[in-house]
Design an enzyme around this catalytic site. Structure first.
Site: not given
Ligand SMILES: NC(=O)c1ccc[n+]([C@@H]2O[C@H](COP(=O)([O-])OP(=O)(O)OC[C@H]3O[C@@H](n4cnc5c(N)ncnc54)[C@H](O)[C@@H]3O)[C@@H](O)[C@H]2O)c1
Length: 437
Positions: A278
């Site tokens: 992030c």
């Molecule tokens: N990790 C954090 O602390 C956090 C906090 C706030 C916001 N975010 C935001 O949230 C979003 C997700 O982050 P995250 O950390 O959970 O990512 P992540 O990589 O842990 O998880 C995302 C998941 O989405 C899956 N995926 C991708 N494309 C897909 C599709 N078309 N269909 C189904 N599954 C699909 C991936 O395989 C993965 O498992 C990002 O935009 C991130 O910036 C993350």
């Protein structure tokens, strides 16, 4: 004769009766905890994930996200309240869908919206009247209206009348036991007032507090303000560390004393560099977007430059410490304690440890690492294996990058010959072999 319910009335009723079928697309750090909350609130919750291993692990109730309690997951999977599938056509049966796919940067450091575009394209064929779609992925202002809306309205359905589209930033802080998906206030904005109302109604069933805002753009910008605020203040703390170092002042003592001011000051701390999915990434989404409009986001650029230089500064400190002992980096054994991007998480994305290891190896050091949460580390084209922390005793220098709670720091201080502490974790120890950032 009874009048037919409008799509909005039907969806609102299903949400209040908890008969709405919910879905989360993307079951990572954000999506899996959200899915669990939907189910805990009493909804049927289906996770759609493209990684077969994750789907398989959920089906076996094997939690891969530390914040998701394994017994709770087991209970929800056994009762079929939570299900996971690779099959996007499951979306056709869902009423409320939250999209939590990654929003990384391209190699050129520009936004990579390919996952968001793919998720919107996957949704489109399954759209029907009475659906709610909420984008949760962090992104630049305008994404929901410019990318998701046209894909969904391409079906002939209209947002605000036939279906409802919102953006709600995910603010979860992995590893934070006090603030979780459920009790962090949930900001939400829709593309129309009706969208905001329906989206708020849904999240009111799940979260303790919902904060509606006037548009998706406002909701998108809220998240970018929060993370830009953090990035810039960490940049300021890092610059303070550089200035204090020059003047032989303990920056940690300065910050702790300043933090006693009861108003107008909030402490941020220096460190080995920014990490995670992030803080190093999100502000660049904002600066990219504003650049399109001819505005240069100067604070963001400057903070990125200062924070990005911290791994090199850490390596310079190591070099200087070894030099003071008549040693060179080349050929020295250097042990890194903690490679995750922050305390008590296993996530190594963008971790400054990777930069520090790369720089040290580039100078000819023999680098090892220990991390209780990261047994293996994908590093460039190799996989590094963690060694026991006891091996730190045999190193010429130990660099404490990530201060996990479960490490025995007293033993480390007793055994290691030289330690550079980049987190002030060893604040209670004072000895000539302990150096601070
Ligand atoms: N990790 C954090 O602390 C956090 C906090 C706030 C916001 N975010 C935001 O949230 C979003 C997700 O982050 P995250 O950390 O959970 O990512 P992540 O990589 O842990 O998880 C995302 C998941 O989405 C899956 N995926 C991708 N494309 C897909 C599709 N078309 N269909 C189904 N599954 C699909 C991936 O395989 C993965 O498992 C990002 O935009 C991130 O910036 C993350």
């Amino acid at each position: 004769m009874l009048e037919r319910e409008t799509p909005r009335q039907e969806l609102s009723r299903k949400i209040q009766e908890k008969t709405a079928r919910t879905a989360v697309v993307g079951l990572g750090y954000v999506g899996l905890p959200l899915l669990i909350e939907f189910a805990r609130a009493g909804f049927q919750a289906t996770g759609i994930e493209k990684d077969p291993e994750k789907v398989d692990r959920i089906r076996r109730a094997d939690s891969y996200i530390p914040d998701v309690d394994a017994p709770l997951l087991a209970e929800l999977v056994a009762s079929k309240r939570v299900q996971a599938t690779l099959d996007e056509s499951a979306l056709a049966d869902c009423d409320a869908v939250s999209i939590c796919v990654p929003t990384p940067l391209r190699k050129t450091r520009d936004p990579d919206l390919s996952f968001v575009v793919a998720a919107a394209e996957a949704m489109a064929p399954h759209m029907r009247p009475g659906m709610l779609v909420i984008l949760e992925s962090t992104t630049y202002p305008g994404t929901t209206e410019e990318v998701i809306l046209p894909a969904l309205e391409g079906t002939g359905l209209r947002a605000g009348k036939d279906f409802f589209l919102c953006f709600s930033p995910e603010r979860v802080d992995p590893g934070n036991a006090s603030f979780t998906t459920r009790n962090i206030p949930k900001v939400i904005g829709g593309v129309t007032p009706a969208c905001t109302e329906v989206g708020s109604l849904f999240y009111q069933q799940v979260m303790e507090r919902v904060v509606p805002v006037s548009s998706t753009r406002v909701a998108e910008m809220v998240k970018l303000l929060e993370n830009t605020f953090r990035m810039i203040n960490i940049g300021l703390a890092n610059e303070m560390a550089l200035m204090c170092n020059q003047m032989n002042i303990n920056v940690w003592e300065v910050i702790d004393a300043a933090a006693t001011k009861p108003f107008g000051f909030m402490p941020f701390y220096p460190g080995p560099g920014l990490g995670g999915h992030c803080i190093p990434v999100d502000p660049l989404y904002l600066s990219w977007k504003t650049k399109q409009a001819g505005h240069q986001a100067r604070f963001i650029d400057l903070a990125a430059e200062i924070n990005g230089a911290m791994p090199r500064y850490v390596v310079q400190k190591v070099q200087q410490a070894l030099n003071d002992r008549s040693m060179a980096v080349k050929g020295s054994r250097i042990h890194i304690v903690g490679v995750a991007y922050k305390r008590d998480v296993s996530d190594v994305r963008e971790s400054p440890a990777l930069d520090v290891i790369g720089l040290l190896e580039g100078m000819g050091a023999v680098v090892s690492y220990s991390d209780p949460l990261v047994p293996r580390l994908q590093f460039e084209s190799r996989v590094l294996e963690a060694v026991p922390i006891e091996d730190a005793a045999a190193a010429d220098c130990v660099v404490l990058i990530t201060d996990h709670s479960s490490v025995d720091y007293k033993a480390l201080v007793d055994r290691a010959p030289l330690i550079l502490d980049t987190r002030n974790r060893l604040r209670d120890y004072s000895a000539p072999h302990i150096l601070r950032l």
